[in-house]
Scaffold this active site. Structure first.
Site, PDB file in Angstrom:
ATOM      1  N   ASP A 138       0.849  -1.177   0.000  1.00  0.00           N
ATOM      2  CA  ASP A 138       0.000   0.000   0.000  1.00  0.00           C
ATOM      3  C   ASP A 138       0.886   1.228   0.000  1.00  0.00           C
ATOM      4  O   ASP A 138       1.902   1.259   0.679  1.00  0.00           O
ATOM      5  CB  ASP A 138      -0.875  -0.005   1.258  1.00  0.00           C
ATOM      6  CG  ASP A 138      -2.103  -0.868   1.054  1.00  0.00           C
ATOM      7  OD1 ASP A 138      -2.617  -0.899  -0.080  1.00  0.00           O
ATOM      8  OD2 ASP A 138      -2.521  -1.525   2.023  1.00  0.00           O
TER       9      ASP A 138
ATOM     10  N   ASP B 198     -15.169  16.303   7.150  1.00  0.00           N
ATOM     11  CA  ASP B 198     -14.281  15.294   6.563  1.00  0.00           C
ATOM     12  C   ASP B 198     -13.272  14.837   7.613  1.00  0.00           C
ATOM     13  O   ASP B 198     -12.379  15.588   8.003  1.00  0.00           O
ATOM     14  CB  ASP B 198     -13.563  15.908   5.347  1.00  0.00           C
ATOM     15  CG  ASP B 198     -12.791  14.876   4.582  1.00  0.00           C
ATOM     16  OD1 ASP B 198     -12.604  13.757   5.101  1.00  0.00           O
ATOM     17  OD2 ASP B 198     -12.377  15.197   3.450  1.00  0.00           O
TER      18      ASP B 198
ATOM     19  N   ALA C  96     -17.744   5.611  -2.766  1.00  0.00           N
ATOM     20  CA  ALA C  96     -16.914   5.113  -3.862  1.00  0.00           C
ATOM     21  C   ALA C  96     -17.497   5.487  -5.220  1.00  0.00           C
ATOM     22  O   ALA C  96     -16.764   5.675  -6.181  1.00  0.00           O
ATOM     23  CB  ALA C  96     -16.776   3.599  -3.753  1.00  0.00           C
TER      24      ALA C  96
ATOM     25  N   THR D 283     -19.616   8.313  -5.986  1.00  0.00           N
ATOM     26  CA  THR D 283     -19.525   9.747  -6.330  1.00  0.00           C
ATOM     27  C   THR D 283     -18.085  10.217  -6.312  1.00  0.00           C
ATOM     28  O   THR D 283     -17.694  11.096  -7.058  1.00  0.00           O
ATOM     29  CB  THR D 283     -20.344  10.598  -5.345  1.00  0.00           C
ATOM     30  OG1 THR D 283     -19.816  10.361  -4.038  1.00  0.00           O
ATOM     31  CG2 THR D 283     -21.803  10.214  -5.369  1.00  0.00           C
ATOM     32  N   ARG D 284     -17.307   9.620  -5.470  1.00  0.00           N
ATOM     33  CA  ARG D 284     -15.907   9.949  -5.272  1.00  0.00           C
ATOM     34  C   ARG D 284     -15.698  11.438  -5.007  1.00  0.00           C
ATOM     35  O   ARG D 284     -14.743  12.058  -5.461  1.00  0.00           O
ATOM     36  CB  ARG D 284     -15.068   9.489  -6.456  1.00  0.00           C
ATOM     37  CG  ARG D 284     -15.200   7.976  -6.630  1.00  0.00           C
ATOM     38  CD  ARG D 284     -14.281   7.402  -7.649  1.00  0.00           C
ATOM     39  NE  ARG D 284     -12.916   7.803  -7.406  1.00  0.00           N
ATOM     40  CZ  ARG D 284     -12.056   8.110  -8.364  1.00  0.00           C
ATOM     41  NH1 ARG D 284     -12.423   8.045  -9.604  1.00  0.00           N
ATOM     42  NH2 ARG D 284     -10.820   8.463  -8.080  1.00  0.00           N
ATOM     43  N   CYS D 285     -16.678  12.003  -4.296  1.00  0.00           N
ATOM     44  CA  CYS D 285     -16.455  13.352  -3.801  1.00  0.00           C
ATOM     45  C   CYS D 285     -17.244  13.513  -2.518  1.00  0.00           C
ATOM     46  O   CYS D 285     -18.113  12.719  -2.195  1.00  0.00           O
ATOM     47  CB  CYS D 285     -16.842  14.413  -4.827  1.00  0.00           C
ATOM     48  SG  CYS D 285     -18.601  14.502  -5.129  1.00  0.00           S
ATOM     49  N   SER D 286     -16.893  14.531  -1.758  1.00  0.00           N
ATOM     50  CA  SER D 286     -17.613  14.774  -0.519  1.00  0.00           C
ATOM     51  C   SER D 286     -17.854  16.275  -0.422  1.00  0.00           C
ATOM     52  O   SER D 286     -17.403  17.033  -1.282  1.00  0.00           O
ATOM     53  CB  SER D 286     -16.804  14.262   0.667  1.00  0.00           C
ATOM     54  OG  SER D 286     -15.584  14.988   0.737  1.00  0.00           O
TER      55      SER D 286
END
Lengths: 676, 192, 567
Positions: free
Chosen positions: A307, A344, A375, A377-380
């Site tokens: 990772d 966040d 996962a 939308t991959r935005c916040s």
């Protein structure tokens, strides 16, 4: 943990074990040493026979001496195994000690529901599935998984690392280990294994030999050694009629001495010690292995899956720069970026707030509604003050813009690209579907990691970095860190697929993981190292557990595996190469009395047939304890390429194996001559 | 079983025809067009047929001797002594060979006796001797046949089989050829 | 200088063989891969006709067990045929010299000897065989060689990269070996021999009067055809008793060169066939290098011992200028004879042009070592199989030494492979040592009863027995001919040894190769031990010396070594 685990007590224990292991029922598992046992028994009978008046077999004292040396050879071999076991036990015990019989606050279940009714019982009474509570300053009584709460925990008892760590329910850091201490807060923990069946317990069992199964490679090597033993049985037995033909009587002592010296007793005696020492070395590196095979396989690994975060880069990315679009006010952009990150909890989000250094809190906002990262939308982001603030990867924001029919500004594209090319991660911030700027996150590559990858490359191991970053960023970091390949924008199943595809081509994989979503990949990998802090599922799936939770541990594990195989190989070579000198010591001794011409092959000029045979047998015995330190420590691995390594080891252990006994036997002969 | 048995039988007979019959016939056919017609190399001596490659026993003083033979040059049961190099009986027989050679060649020092003249060959039919072995016998033959040693030496020179292509293998003399030539030389010399 | 020309001859025999073997190996590779070759025009129809006669489909894939079954079945049929012919020669045609049929024990020995490519001969051809018998034995010289090559091709096919490899069809390899390799080369060789005075006739013995006036009978026969295949197919069984020392089997130095080259031509070519078929040229050269090094390590001491001559005779005052000439022919000289001795023993050929029994003790030992190792070039096909076993063992130990689970050409060597490899590796010392042990026991405890066995006393007598079993177990066929081995005991003991030593070392490697061919292929990485390197070559040599040579150390000590030091 200290390295000096061999103390007087463990040597004493090992000595005792050496005698207990003389039991032929145990010895038969080791064909080489078993035949030595038989030889010793025969010699003992010969001694009795001579004592009863037989005269053709040489003097009683000589025969008794041979018998004793053979017996000592057996003891030495047993001692090698015993000392390795003791060492492993001592290491494991020092890990285990802390948790024994700390009180456990058991939560009593009512049906399926755990109420807050608590009784205190000894830790050893805990069963799998029980739930207990730990509060500040409690010692965690057993391995388990947090089902409720969060706590800071001092794991120094097992890792030696004094900085406390946070463990919480859900997520990838939900495991706690028996013997560690809760520093603050309160957690509810479900026991994952019965007392005596934790990984550590299993490892101790492995070391103790009761359940230690021979690894495939060890079996193959045992076959090789058994084969050699058989060859020399044939050689020795047929020698009798040969000698009859030549009218040369040979004593039983000489036959048995020849046989014992020729069979590979050195490696035969050290073989199991080497295997145990391999697991011990893993344990010393704070890695618990579930089988000896896992350590061995580690030596064969072709590809390491690492990772990025935590392994290649330090912890998490940090926001390093705000790039507002040219038509946007910088402060406004910062403010929006901070708003979007308020909820966040990711380190990235926190670092944005840190970088902005603004005093903003949720209370300032109207009707805040947080949009969590998913996962898909991959935005916040956040909805507040009638603003829809979103931050995310460039393509995610682009999609939002396209959906809303607004333009994704070209300037933003340029900024995104230039950040990516620098290895940064761009986070695009949009307000009401209009892009206002880009936050630059940067990875910090660990110092010294590049050198480690170079070393791995020389070992022939390919490194693959797994990251959620976009390909451009991933490529930049991969190059900078010196990994061979990378998987960008990786979803958990990508790892699994990558492993499967490469395994189909015959490559062996090692990976490290902690999360439940890593579990399938850990199981699929040939060597799966689960972090001790990881979820129970991950720990069950892998075949090793790293107590330090150190992602770079894989590299050490690979070297330990290679060391294990190399130690076996080099000592086998050494053992067999010794035969050359032993032949030249014993064969002339067998015949010289009746065929004086064969003095010609007594190239060591040993004093007499008796002294020659004694010297060879003594050398054969003492070489075992002399090599115990090497067997336990392991032969050092050097990443210099297979051929160069073979050349080196062939030179040291092959040529050395030929020369050393010539010198050793000659020296012993000079000493023995004083006594006989 | 049958899947393997019948092909095996058929295969054996097919190859019996191919290798034992057809191949043999081909070679035999070719042999018919070779100079020797498939027979061993032949020389005719005064109408008598002899095989130049098959050694003959020569132990009379008027001839160049051939090598000792374990089978007394029996060309229907060739063979060697098969004595080990350090076998005492063997060494005694070698000593006897040396002694008898010395008796017939009083002028030759023991160290000059060629090894091939005292040891038996592998086939017992060795047709050849070394050039030294021929040269060392010159005085004896010259004496018996009343010939000039120089004549004999040049006769040997004429009959040396030089190394193959001049560079491969030893030089040697075929004893039968040499003795046939010796008879001719002797005859023509004494006729004069 | 004479001795220089002997040396040049030896060097030329080696270089010429290699120069022919390289293209020949490539050609054979093409033949076995079914690629186009220049003889196709003629031979494709011939082959098809043969397949039809045999009644098989040459395109059917076989697994390793089927290959072995075919091999064993055809050998069984050959054995029956051989027994029938050998025990009935007196009643069959082509027997101009009226030689008798063989007694059962000798026929048993001879039949096994020829079907196993050994060609130990406890008889002399000119007195014990009819021409028909000789021609049938010649058939076995072809087909035993062809079956050895065919089976080695199966192993080579199994060494390719990839998984679940096809192993081809046994009949296909077998027929092609005969028609495209053995027969064409034999025809060329036989014609060379014909033009150099080797007879090819069906006339019986000829009676002549020698120049000195003695009456002598001269045996002859269809020799040229026979000699070609006995040299080429690593068979070695001579037409006459003294084999290629007989002037009619090997009339001059040129034929000697040709016959020497024929001894190791196919074994060397097969190395390059492997290189071609696996597309691993470097591996082929390394294998060739290792084998050549081993060959040279045996050749050099043998030549120097033989050229120096018999030290015991030197003590009598003789100047051994031509070397040790007992049991040697003048036209070859001691050097070419010593060279042949090693060539014929390392390759399991077993033909001789000099009597090994009369070699100096340590040269006799080198010849024995050549057979004990039995993998420096080795017999056609089977030599490579023996080497394959050594490769497995070397790979295993050296793989461990570099810290990896051992793998051979990308396939992991595990317990099952080690088990088979060890059985095969053990078999050879087992057969040789136990055989010799029983013989020694009998001789030592019943000296009167078995006195006729040995024609040399003491250590040399022991060497004769050791050599006999070594030769039988190596499927070599050469002998210390002083051993009077035509007795029921030796005929049967040798027969059993030859049989076991032929088929177990064939089945073992095929089983290993087949098992490996099913395994996952692991592509080579930087940590993989490359087997086509000189370092690995040294490793193989070390393994060969330690396994093959060291187990015979005590036996050799009581034989040639004791003999050497006792003078």
């Amino acid at each position: 943990m200290t390295n000096k685990v061999i103390n007087k007590a463990s040597i004493g224990g090992a000595l005792k074990q050496s005698f207990l292991k003389l039991n032929p029922a145990t010895l038969i598992l080791n064909p080489v040493m078993f035949t030595v046992w038989l030889g010793t028994a025969v010699m003992a009978c010969v001694c009795i026979w001579i004592a009863l008046g037989e005269t053709s077999q040489g003097s009683l004292s000589y025969n008794v001496t041979i018998t004793i040396i053979l017996f000592v050879t057996l003891l030495f071999a047993n001692f090698a195994e015993a000392i390795a076991e003791e060492r492993g036990k001592a290491q494991a015990n020092s890990l285990r000690k802390t948790r024994e019989d700390s009180p456990a606050k058991l939560v009593l279940p009512v049906g399926e529901i755990y109420m807050n009714e608590v009784i205190t019982i000894p830790a050893s009474k805990l069963k799998k599935g029980d739930v207990f509570i730990c509060e500040t300053n409690d010692i965690i009584p057993a391995d388990g998984e947090i089902i409720e709460g969060l706590a800071t925990i001092d794991e120094s008892a097992i890792t030696g690392e004094s900085a406390p760590v946070i463990r919480e329910a859900g997520g990838d850091k939900s495991s706690v280990t028996g013997g560690t201490k809760v520093l603050s807060d309160k957690i509810k923990v479900k026991v994952t294994s019965d007392a005596g069946e934790s990984f550590l317990d299993k490892m101790i069992e492995l070391v103790e030999g009761a359940s230690r199964q021979k690894s495939p490679n060890e079996i193959a090597l045992t076959i090789l050694l058994a084969g050699f033993t058989l060859v020399f049985i044939i050689v020795t037995v047929t020698l009798k009629p040969f000698a009859d033909y030549a009218h040369t009587p040979i004593t039983i002592a000489a036959f048995i001495a020849l046989f014992v010296c020729l069979i590979p007793t050195t490696i035969g005696g050290l073989l199991s010690a080497i295997g145990i020492a391999g697991m011990n070395r893993a344990l010393k590196a704070n890695v618990i292995t579930k089988s000896g095979k896992a350590v061995e396989t580690a030596g064969d690994v072709d590809v390491l899956l690492l990772d990025k975060t935590g392994t290649i880069t330090i912890g998490n990315r940090k926001a390093t720069h705000f790039h507002a679009l040219s038509n946007v006010d910088k402060e406004y952009f910062k403010q929006m970026a901070v708003y979007s990150s308020l909820a966040d909890e990711t380190p990235e989000g926190k670092s944005i707030i840190e970088l902005a250094d603004m005093n903003v809190s949720v209370q300032q906002l109207e009707n805040p509604r947080f949009i969590a990262f998913t996962a898909e939308t991959r935005c916040s982001g956040i909805d507040c003050n009638n603003l829809r603030i979103r931050k995310g990867a460039a393509d995610a924001i682009k999609r939002i813009c396209e959906k809303a029919g607004t333009m994704f500004p070209e300037e933003a594209t340029h900024i995104v690209q230039s950040i990516s090319m620098q290895g940064g991660t761009p986070l695009v911030v949009a307000v009401n579907e209009n892009v206002i700027g880009v936050v630059e996150l940067q990875d910090i590559i660990k110092t010294g990691i590049k050198e480690r990858f170079d070393r791995l490359r020389k070992m022939g191991i390919k490194t693959v970095m797994v990251t959620g970053d976009n390909p451009l960023t991933a490529k930049y970091i991969a190059e900078k860190a010196g990994v061979d390949d990378f998987i960008a924008e990786a979803k958990p199943e990508d790892k699994m697929n990558y492993i499967k595809v490469e395994q189909m081509q015959g490559r062996l994989f090692a990976m490290m993981g902690d999360g439940t979503n890593d579990a399938p990949a850990l199981a699929q990998a040939d060597v799966g190292v689960a972090m001790n802090s990881g979820t129970q599922a991950a720990k069950e799936a892998g075949n090793m557990v790293d107590l330090d939770n150190d992602p770079t541990k894989l590299i050490e594990v690979v070297e330990i595996g290679k060391q294990l195989l190399m130690t076996r190989g080099t000592l086998t070579t050494f053992s067999i190469a010794n035969d050359v000198a032993k032949y030249f010591a014993i064969v002339p001794a067998l015949f010289i009395t009746y065929i004086p011409a064969l003095q010609g092959i007594n190239i060591m000029h040993l004093h007499s047939p008796q002294s020659a045979i004694l010297s060879a047998v003594i050398f054969n015995a003492i070489i075992i304890p002399l090599l115990i330190p090497l067997a336990l420590k392991g032969v050092t691995y050097r990443p210099i390429g297979a051929s160069a390594l073979l050349r080196r080891n062939l030179f040291i252990y092959g040529l050395g194996g030929i020369i050393v006994p010539f010198v050793g036997i000659k020296l012993i002969d000079m000493i023995v001559t004083y006594f006989f | 079983m049958k899947t393997y048995l019948f092909p095996a039988i058929r295969l054996t007979f097919v190859f019996l025809v191919l290798c034992s019959i057809i191949y043999t016939a081909i070679i035999w056919g070719v042999a018919k067009i070779t100079p020797n017609n498939g027979e061993p190399a032949i020389i005719n001596v005064q109408g008598k047929r002899m095989y130049s490659d098959v050694g003959q026993k020569f132990d009379a003083d008027q001839y160049f001797w051939s090598r000792p033979s374990a089978v007394n040059y029996n060309a229907a049961a060739a063979g060697a002594s098969n004595k080990g190099p350090y076998n005492t009986d063997y060494l005694k027989s070698i000593q006897a060979n040396i002694d008898s050679f010395v008796i017939h060649h009083p002028d030759v020092a023991v160290k000059n006796i060629p090894i091939d003249m005292i040891t038996a060959s592998a086939s017992g039919l060795d047709p050849d001797i070394t050039v030294q072995a021929a040269n060392i016998q010159v005085n004896r033959i010259a004496h018996v046949r009343n010939l000039q040693p120089g004549l004999l030496q040049s006769l040997i020179q004429q009959h040396i089989h030089h190394p193959f292509l001049g560079i491969f293998g030893p030089a040697y003399v075929n004893v039968l050829e040499l003795n046939v030539a010796l008879n001719d030389l002797s005859a023509s010399y004494h006729a004069q | 200088m004479q001795s220089y020309s002997e040396l040049y001859g030896v060097i030329a025999m080696f270089i010429i063989a290699v120069l022919i073997a390289i293209p020949l190996g490539r050609y054979m590779g093409k033949v076995f891969l079914g690629e186009d070759t220049w003889l196709d025009v003629v031979l494709n129809p011939v082959d098809r006709f043969i397949y039809r006669l045999i009644g098989i489909d040459e395109n059917v894939e076989m697994n390793w067990k089927q290959h072995i079954k075919v091999l064993l079945m055809i050998n069984f049929i050959w054995f029956v045929l051989a027994m029938l012919v050998l025990t009935n020669m007196a009643h069959l045609p082509f027997n101009p010299d009226h030689n008798p049929s063989m007694p059962l024990d000798l026929a048993f020995n001879t039949a096994i000897s020829f079907i196993t490519n050994t060609n130990i001969q406890h008889y002399a051809g000119e007195t014990a065989m009819s021409y028909l018998g000789q021609l049938v034995l010649m058939l076995f010289q072809f087909i035993s060689a062809a079956s050895g090559i065919a089976i080695s091709i199966v192993v080579i096919k199994a060494m390719k990269e990839g998984i679940n490899l096809p192993l081809g069809n046994f009949y296909f390899y077998f027929v092609r070996t005969c028609t495209r390799v053995l027969l064409p080369i034999c025809i060329v060789l036989a014609i060379i021999f014909l033009y150099n005075g080797v007879p090819m006739t069906f006339q019986g013995k000829d009676t002549i009067t020698t120049l000195q006036g003695d009456t002598v009978q001269v045996s002859k026969g269809p020799v040229a055809a026979f000699v070609a295949i006995k040299q080429l197919g690593t068979n070695g069984g001579g037409f006459f008793g003294p084999n290629s020392a007989h002037p009619l089997e090997n009339p001059n130095y040129f034929t000697n060169m040709v016959e020497t080259i024929a001894i190791y031509l196919l074994p060397i070519a097969l190395i390059f066939t492997m290189g071609y078929m696996l597309n691993r040229k470097k591996l082929a050269w390394i294998v060739f290098g290792i084998m050549t090094l081993g060959f040279i390590l045996l050749v050099v001491p043998t030549i120097s011992m033989e050229v120096r001559g018999n030290t015991a005779i030197a003590k009598m005052g003789i100047n051994n200028i031509s070397g040790n000439m007992e049991g040697k022919e003048v036209r070859f000289g001691s050097m070419a004879s010593a060279y042949w001795a090693i060539a014929t023993t390392v390759t399991s050929n077993g033909s001789v042009n000099a009597m090994h029994d009369s070699f100096m003790p340590l040269s006799g030992m080198c010849a024995m070592l050549g057979m004990m190792i039995n993998a420096f070039y080795g017999g056609v096909g089977v030599g490579f199989l023996n080497f394959y076993i050594f490769m497995i063992l070397a790979v295993f130990i050296s793989g461990l030494m570099v810290g990896r689970t051992p793998e051979l050409l990308g396939k992991k060597i595990e317990a099952r492979e080690m088990q088979i490899a060890m059985i095969v590796a053990l078999l050879h010392p087992f057969l040789i040592l136990t055989g010799t042990a029983i013989a020694s026991y009998l001789y030592a405890h019943h000296p009167e009863q078995y006195a006729a066995w040995l024609s040399n006393p003491g250590y040399h007598g022991f060497s004769e027995m050791l050599y006999e079993f070594t030769s039988a177990s190596a499927n070599n066929g050469s002998e210390f001919a002083g051993l009077n081995a035509n007795t029921a005991w030796w005929n049967i003991a040798d027969g059993i040894v030859m049989l076991l030593a032929r088929f177990i070392p064939i089945i073992g490697p095929v089983a290993i190769a087949a098992s490996l061919s099913q395994k996952k292929y692991i592509p080579a990485g930087a940590g993989t031990l490359q087997i086509d390197t000189p370092t690995f070559g040294i490793m193989i040599i070390a393994v060969i010396i330690i396994i093959a040579a060291l187990s015979f150390f005590p036996a050799l000590t009581l034989g040639p070594v004791a003999e050497y030091f006792s003078f």
